[in-house]
Design a protein around this motif. Structure first.
Motif, PDB file in Angstrom:
ATOM      1  N   LEU A   1       0.825  -1.210   0.000  1.00  0.00           N
ATOM      2  CA  LEU A   1       0.000   0.000   0.000  1.00  0.00           C
ATOM      3  C   LEU A   1       0.860   1.261   0.000  1.00  0.00           C
ATOM      4  O   LEU A   1       0.473   2.280  -0.588  1.00  0.00           O
ATOM      5  CB  LEU A   1      -0.926  -0.004   1.216  1.00  0.00           C
TER       6      LEU A   1
ATOM      7  N   ARG B   1      -4.812   4.880  -2.096  1.00  0.00           N
ATOM      8  CA  ARG B   1      -4.235   4.053  -1.032  1.00  0.00           C
ATOM      9  C   ARG B   1      -5.298   3.691   0.004  1.00  0.00           C
ATOM     10  O   ARG B   1      -5.403   2.528   0.430  1.00  0.00           O
ATOM     11  CB  ARG B   1      -3.083   4.799  -0.365  1.00  0.00           C
TER      12      ARG B   1
ATOM     13  N   ALA C   1      -6.779  -0.110   0.819  1.00  0.00           N
ATOM     14  CA  ALA C   1      -6.729  -0.635   2.185  1.00  0.00           C
ATOM     15  C   ALA C   1      -8.114  -1.092   2.646  1.00  0.00           C
ATOM     16  O   ALA C   1      -8.263  -2.176   3.228  1.00  0.00           O
ATOM     17  CB  ALA C   1      -6.170   0.424   3.138  1.00  0.00           C
TER      18      ALA C   1
END
Length: 340
Positions: free
Chosen positions: A114, A123, A127
């Motif tokens: 990430l 990002r 996640a």
């Protein structure tokens, strides 16, 4: 006095499997707890390094500090505290400055991937999706490599991609699960190789796990070549899925040539049939996706009604394009949309 007879309710093999299940479950919980604790520890280490040497840890003081920390930490705790790893921990803190946004289900290897995503919104998206869908590290890597975030964003609102802004207008929930294009490099079909629709369908069934990953969250496989009959004439839907997040059937038709208005009309009939005959109580209206090798946006625009929320068309790629190729295609689609 006769000894009491104990009647066994389970075979030894069943008892063994139950015990093994308890042990495996305990091991999984321990591993998960250890991974979560390590992620938090690395974040805290990164925070302390950041506060000690600021943004530029490669300056003379920062370099000396990292070398000092690496030497002493490695001597006491073993491998894992090289200068580069300490820099990674500092970057980890910089990428995720709020500790409470960290997910206990993601490992350090997940976060290492990430951190390579430069766009903060992308990002965060990766996640969250990774945690919700329980992606492995390898699956997360594939989704980043195939620009899953950009394709989802482009599918929802191509204009926002061209303007490089996030739209505040709420989009229909159905559009959130449809991508354009779909990348199916796992089929290992060479570019410019013609395949029959039946062969493409079989290849997707053979690689169902990978195809479900490409489709996105919430999909479960229902049927292939789903047959229904109208006035003695048989019709067949290539693939049927159910999305338990949206609570609706998803019908997929495969076209190995350029999309035509007849293809869209055929899918409209499939969706109408499912809506009127096969929806269960509590279901939302089904959606249809026509996966095609090439499509004409003008044909799609003038075939479907302006308020359409059930029929979608997407290109598929049987090879993994380069990142630049994907970016170029997304930009092209976006500016074409702007010109309409």
């Amino acid at each position: 006095m006769e000894s009491e007879k104990i009647e066994l309710s389970q075979k030894p093999e069943q008892t063994l499997q139950l015990i093994r299940g308890s042990i495996v479950d305990a091991q999984h919980k321990v591993t998960s707890a250890v991974n979560s604790a390590m992620v938090i520890a690395y974040w805290e280490i990164g925070e302390k390094i950041y506060h000690a040497c600021g943004e530029n840890d490669r300056a003379e003081y920062g370099t000396r500090l990292l070398e000092y920390l690496s030497y002493h930490l490695s001597a006491e705790f073993g491998n894992g505290f090289s200068v580069q790893n300490l820099r990674n921990m500092r970057q980890f803190y910089c990428c995720f400055p709020n500790r409470y946004t960290l997910c206990s289900d993601l490992s350090w290897s997940h976060y290492r991937l990430l951190m390579r995503v430069s766009d903060g919104q992308a990002r965060t998206f990766y996640a969250e999706e990774c945690a919700k869908a329980a992606w492995s590290v390898r699956q997360l890597e594939r989704q980043i490599h195939t620009m899953y975030y950009q394709r989802i964003l482009a599918s929802q609102d191509k204009m926002s991609v061209a303007k490089e802004i996030q739209t505040t207008e709420p989009k229909p929930e159905y559009e959130k699960i449809v991508k354009d294009p779909y990348v199916m490099e796992f089929l290992q079909i060479q570019p410019d190789t013609h395949v029959y629709e039946s062969d493409l369908e079989q290849a997707l069934i053979d690689h169902l796990q990978q195809f479900l990953l490409e489709l996105g969250r919430g999909f479960s496989f229902v049927s292939r070549q789903k047959r229904f009959t109208l006035d003695g004439q048989n019709f067949f839907i290539d693939l049927v899925f159910y999305n338990y997040i949206l609570k609706c059937f998803v019908l997929i038709d495969l076209k190995t040539d350029t999309l035509t208005h007849q293809d869209i009309g055929q899918m409209q009939m499939y969706v109408n049939y499912y809506t009127r005959e096969l929806m269960n109580e509590g279901d939302n209206p089904p959606i249809g996706i026509v996966l095609c090798a090439e499509k004409n946006d003008a044909v799609v625009q003038y075939t479907l009604p302006e308020n359409n929320t059930q029929i979608f068309t997407s290109k598929y790629k049987t090879y993994l394009p380069t990142e630049e190729e994907l970016r170029k295609e997304l930009r092209l689609d976006a500016f074409q949309k702007l010109g309409e």
